[in-house]
Design an enzyme around this catalytic site. Sequence first.
Site, mmCIF file in Angstrom:
data_model
loop_
_atom_site.group_PDB
_atom_site.id
_atom_site.type_symbol
_atom_site.label_atom_id
_atom_site.label_comp_id
_atom_site.label_asym_id
_atom_site.label_seq_id
_atom_site.Cartn_x
_atom_site.Cartn_y
_atom_site.Cartn_z
ATOM 1 N N GLU A 1 -0.273 17.993 11.228
ATOM 2 C CA GLU A 1 0.183 17.089 10.165
ATOM 3 C C GLU A 1 -0.997 16.383 9.487
ATOM 4 O O GLU A 1 -1.081 16.322 8.263
ATOM 5 C CB GLU A 1 1.173 16.072 10.756
ATOM 6 C CG GLU A 1 1.904 15.281 9.691
ATOM 7 C CD GLU A 1 3.077 14.485 10.243
ATOM 8 O OE1 GLU A 1 4.102 15.098 10.575
ATOM 9 O OE2 GLU A 1 2.963 13.255 10.339
ATOM 10 N N ARG B 1 -5.372 7.685 -26.005
ATOM 11 C CA ARG B 1 -5.231 6.249 -26.287
ATOM 12 C C ARG B 1 -6.544 5.702 -26.861
ATOM 13 O O ARG B 1 -7.608 5.879 -26.263
ATOM 14 C CB ARG B 1 -4.879 5.535 -24.975
ATOM 15 C CG ARG B 1 -4.987 4.036 -24.999
ATOM 16 C CD ARG B 1 -3.745 3.400 -25.542
ATOM 17 N NE ARG B 1 -3.767 1.950 -25.352
ATOM 18 C CZ ARG B 1 -3.051 1.129 -26.096
ATOM 19 N NH1 ARG B 1 -2.259 1.601 -27.051
ATOM 20 N NH2 ARG B 1 -3.096 -0.175 -25.879
ATOM 21 N N GLN C 1 -17.455 3.069 -21.363
ATOM 22 C CA GLN C 1 -18.137 3.475 -20.135
ATOM 23 C C GLN C 1 -17.414 3.007 -18.864
ATOM 24 O O GLN C 1 -17.322 3.753 -17.883
ATOM 25 C CB GLN C 1 -19.572 2.938 -20.141
ATOM 26 C CG GLN C 1 -20.424 3.566 -19.057
ATOM 27 C CD GLN C 1 -21.836 3.017 -19.066
ATOM 28 O OE1 GLN C 1 -22.047 1.805 -19.125
ATOM 29 N NE2 GLN C 1 -22.814 3.898 -19.022
#
Length: 376
Positions: free
Chosen positions: A239, A265, A276
């Site tokens: 798992e 956007r 930046q």
Amino acid sequence: MDFLWSREQDECYAQVLEQTRNMFATRPDRFWTRAQWQQCGDMHLPGLSVPERYGGKGYDALTTARIIEAFGRGCEDMGLVFSLAAHLFACVMPIVEYADEALKNRLLPDLCNGTLIGANAITEEDAGSDVFALTTRATRDGEAYILNGQKSYVSNGPVADLFIVYACTNPSYGYFGITGFVVERDTPGLIIGDPFQKISLTSTPACRVSFESCRVPIANRLAQEGQGAQVFTRSMQWERSCLFAAYLGQMERQLERSITYTKERRQFGKPLGRHQAVAHRLAAMKLRLESARLLLYRACWSFAQGKHAELDIALSKLAVSEAAIMGGLDAIHIHGSLGINSAYGIETMLRDALPSTIFSGTSEMQYDIIARELEL
Ligand SMILES: Cc1cc2nc3c(=O)[nH]c(=O)nc-3n(C[C@H](O)[C@H](O)[C@H](O)COP(=O)(O)OP(=O)(O)OC[C@H]3O[C@@H](n4cnc5c(N)ncnc54)[C@H](O)[C@@H]3O)c2cc1C
């Protein structure tokens, strides 16, 4: 060192990515459905690492993880991915590795083809991280064991057809006093609780499970009496290594969406991604994803090679889960107010990442394993 995938591995990845993108493009209002589980069965996902003679695909841990990664990337519903992986690694693999031949032949084909759903029940109210402090008792009675006790968190529990249950057969033996059993849903004395309400992996149904004089035939015991802790530890290796590949897939999807968004956007006259500070946040997401990815592939490779993989697996589990949460926070921040808008699907990735540092052993337990491996 070879970083190439084989043609078969590449084809499987691409196929599962495309199919799961098409099939599971939205999240269900509540729980995933049997029909969706069957769709997973039709893609052979519930039996990826099961030998072919029992109806599985026979993939090793690394190939299995790569396909689980594709599933996590393609499927918008992380609850379904988690349920499927928990079924495979914490229920099906213990049967593959520790059940007797008759039980394997009876159960594995249907566990692989999507007919049966599996669950794992070990955690108790007072046995969480201290996982072997179990109070659920299994008492031998002729050709059966009688189980009494309660498990406090069982993923898939409300719908599972069978449960891997760990119980104490000899309290004075500690680690060597625990035994694993397959308990089938129609067994008298098995009581399944109501599903919990939760904020993460919401489509995975989870509940308490109790045992009241629940009679389990000896044929349903995994390995020998007293070897349950070993069975569970092995299932957690599966798992912690392979399931967490699903979060690599989710992080990849999250990064893709974040990059697309910051290209479209515009603020202050240019795309967000040209600022930046935003670009660096995306670069940091990429760095965490790729570092975690390498650790996970190495862990799965070591495990598949039969090497001592405890250290690699703990490092990988920690890195992937912590990166998934950081990625969730970053993606929300980058999307501004849309990040917390439920209709937009960004905040759910954080919610689904949150429990990844808890289940399969918390981060602190992984640090403990690492420290132990460093012989501290
Ligand atoms: C989404 C999800 C799915 C799950 N599915 C299953 C399932 O299918 N089957 C199942 O059996 N269980 C399941 N669990 C339960 C899971 O295994 C436990 O939640 C986990 O082992 C932690 O136990 P706990 O919740 O009791 O926390 P606790 O053990 O009480 O820990 C609480 C906090 O204390 C810290 N802590 C505890 N001990 C130490 C220590 N010695 N040193 C430092 N810090 C410590 C932990 O790291 C944690 O931060 C699931 C849990 C989640 C969240």
